[in-house]
Design a protein around this motif. Sequence first.
Motif, short mmCIF file in Angstrom:
data_model
loop_
_atom_site.label_atom_id
_atom_site.label_comp_id
_atom_site.label_asym_id
_atom_site.label_seq_id
_atom_site.Cartn_x
_atom_site.Cartn_y
_atom_site.Cartn_z
N ASP A 28 0.84 -1.19 0.00
CA ASP A 28 0.00 0.00 0.00
C ASP A 28 0.87 1.24 0.00
OD1 ASP A 28 -1.63 2.24 0.96
OD2 ASP A 28 -3.18 0.71 1.27
N GLU A 29 0.90 1.92 -1.13
CA GLU A 29 1.74 3.10 -1.30
C GLU A 29 1.39 4.19 -0.30
OE1 GLU A 29 1.79 6.32 -4.74
OE2 GLU A 29 2.51 4.38 -5.45
N ALA A 30 0.09 4.42 -0.09
CA ALA A 30 -0.34 5.49 0.82
C ALA A 30 0.06 5.19 2.25
CB ALA A 30 -1.86 5.67 0.71
N THR A 31 -0.12 3.95 2.68
CA THR A 31 0.24 3.57 4.05
C THR A 31 1.74 3.71 4.28
OG1 THR A 31 -1.61 2.02 4.19
CG2 THR A 31 0.21 1.69 5.72
N LEU A 32 2.54 3.27 3.32
CA LEU A 32 3.99 3.37 3.46
C LEU A 32 4.45 4.82 3.45
CD1 LEU A 32 5.04 0.38 1.18
CD2 LEU A 32 5.24 0.50 3.67
N SER A 33 3.82 5.64 2.63
CA SER A 33 4.16 7.06 2.58
C SER A 33 3.95 7.69 3.95
CB SER A 33 3.31 7.79 1.54
OG SER A 33 3.59 7.34 0.24
N GLU A 34 2.82 7.39 4.56
CA GLU A 34 2.51 7.97 5.87
C GLU A 34 3.43 7.42 6.95
OE1 GLU A 34 -1.28 8.35 8.96
OE2 GLU A 34 -1.55 7.48 6.96
N ARG A 35 3.68 6.12 6.91
CA ARG A 35 4.49 5.49 7.96
C ARG A 35 5.92 6.02 7.96
NH1 ARG A 35 4.44 -0.68 7.28
NH2 ARG A 35 2.26 -0.30 7.84
N TYR A 36 6.47 6.26 6.77
CA TYR A 36 7.88 6.68 6.68
C TYR A 36 8.04 8.18 6.46
CZ TYR A 36 9.25 1.80 6.67
OH TYR A 36 9.46 0.49 7.03
N GLY A 37 6.93 8.90 6.47
CA GLY A 37 7.00 10.34 6.32
C GLY A 37 7.52 10.78 4.97
N LEU A 38 7.10 10.06 3.94
CA LEU A 38 7.56 10.34 2.58
C LEU A 38 6.38 10.70 1.68
CD1 LEU A 38 9.95 7.27 2.20
CD2 LEU A 38 10.69 9.64 2.42
N SER A 39 6.66 11.46 0.64
CA SER A 39 5.64 11.69 -0.37
C SER A 39 5.57 10.47 -1.28
CB SER A 39 5.99 12.94 -1.19
OG SER A 39 7.15 12.72 -1.96
N ARG A 40 4.61 10.45 -2.16
CA ARG A 40 4.42 9.29 -3.04
C ARG A 40 5.62 9.08 -3.97
NH1 ARG A 40 -0.92 7.45 -3.70
NH2 ARG A 40 -2.05 7.80 -1.76
N THR A 41 6.25 10.19 -4.42
CA THR A 41 7.32 10.07 -5.42
C THR A 41 8.50 9.23 -4.92
OG1 THR A 41 6.73 12.15 -6.49
CG2 THR A 41 8.96 11.34 -6.85
N PRO A 42 9.08 9.50 -3.73
CA PRO A 42 10.18 8.64 -3.27
C PRO A 42 9.75 7.21 -2.99
CG PRO A 42 9.61 10.28 -1.60
CD PRO A 42 8.90 10.67 -2.85
N VAL A 43 8.51 7.01 -2.56
CA VAL A 43 8.04 5.64 -2.35
C VAL A 43 8.02 4.89 -3.68
CG1 VAL A 43 6.05 4.21 -1.69
CG2 VAL A 43 6.69 6.18 -0.29
N ARG A 44 7.56 5.56 -4.72
CA ARG A 44 7.55 4.93 -6.05
C ARG A 44 8.97 4.66 -6.54
NH1 ARG A 44 2.93 9.11 -8.16
NH2 ARG A 44 1.15 8.08 -7.16
#
Length: 236
Positions: A28-44
């Motif tokens: 889950d991109e959104a969950t990981l973004s929130e958990r690690y304090g990152l925007s969607r771009t670095p998660v991708r």
Amino acid sequence: MKSSKSSLYDDLKRQILTMELDPDEDLDEATLSERYGLSRTPVREIFRRLAGEGYIDIRENRGARVIPMNHSTLRNFFLVAPMIYAAIGRLAVQNFKPKQLVDLKETQERFRAASQSTDPLAMVLENNRFHEIMGEMSGNVYLQPSLGRLLIDHARIGHTFFRPRNENMSTRLRLSVEHHDGFIAAIAAHDEDAVVDLVFEHWELSRENMEMFIAPEGLKADALVGAVSASLEKQS
């Protein structure tokens, strides 16, 4: 941001290798973004990096998932793993650097400590790192990606090996630790044949445990490995 990205990358790799994330599990991109304090771009970006290394699969319009394991994957794994490991072993002997041998020894000590304390997750990760270093020793840009992909499934298929349920499995685990010592000694002695012999002993040691975990219907690992061994003997 760099620290959070590194943490996400390292955590996902670890969770995939240790089966904390199941094969085929959606990420889950959104969950990981929130958990690690990152925007969607670095998660991708992390997803793309892990996909390139064989840890995850990115599907168009369906997001990312942990790389699955299926009948075809396992058949290919059992068929080619001994060949890749043997080739890596030979090239490691030919090309290793002194610092890499030091790293291999240090990783082995962590693996030994994890086995003595019966820490299965640490054993999975240190065993994986041990064989990664052998890949780095080979210095071969064609074989290293293949080894990396094999090690992902080797860790996942063989995770029961590091959770022995009886004395026989505990004995196999102790032998595995001894094999690692043998790899170090043989590499230090520049003995290619000893390394290759150990590769097949080491493979046979864990193969039965891997089959206990999962073996798809119709997959005869004994026949496949036997065919591979016979082929290699003819070539030698």
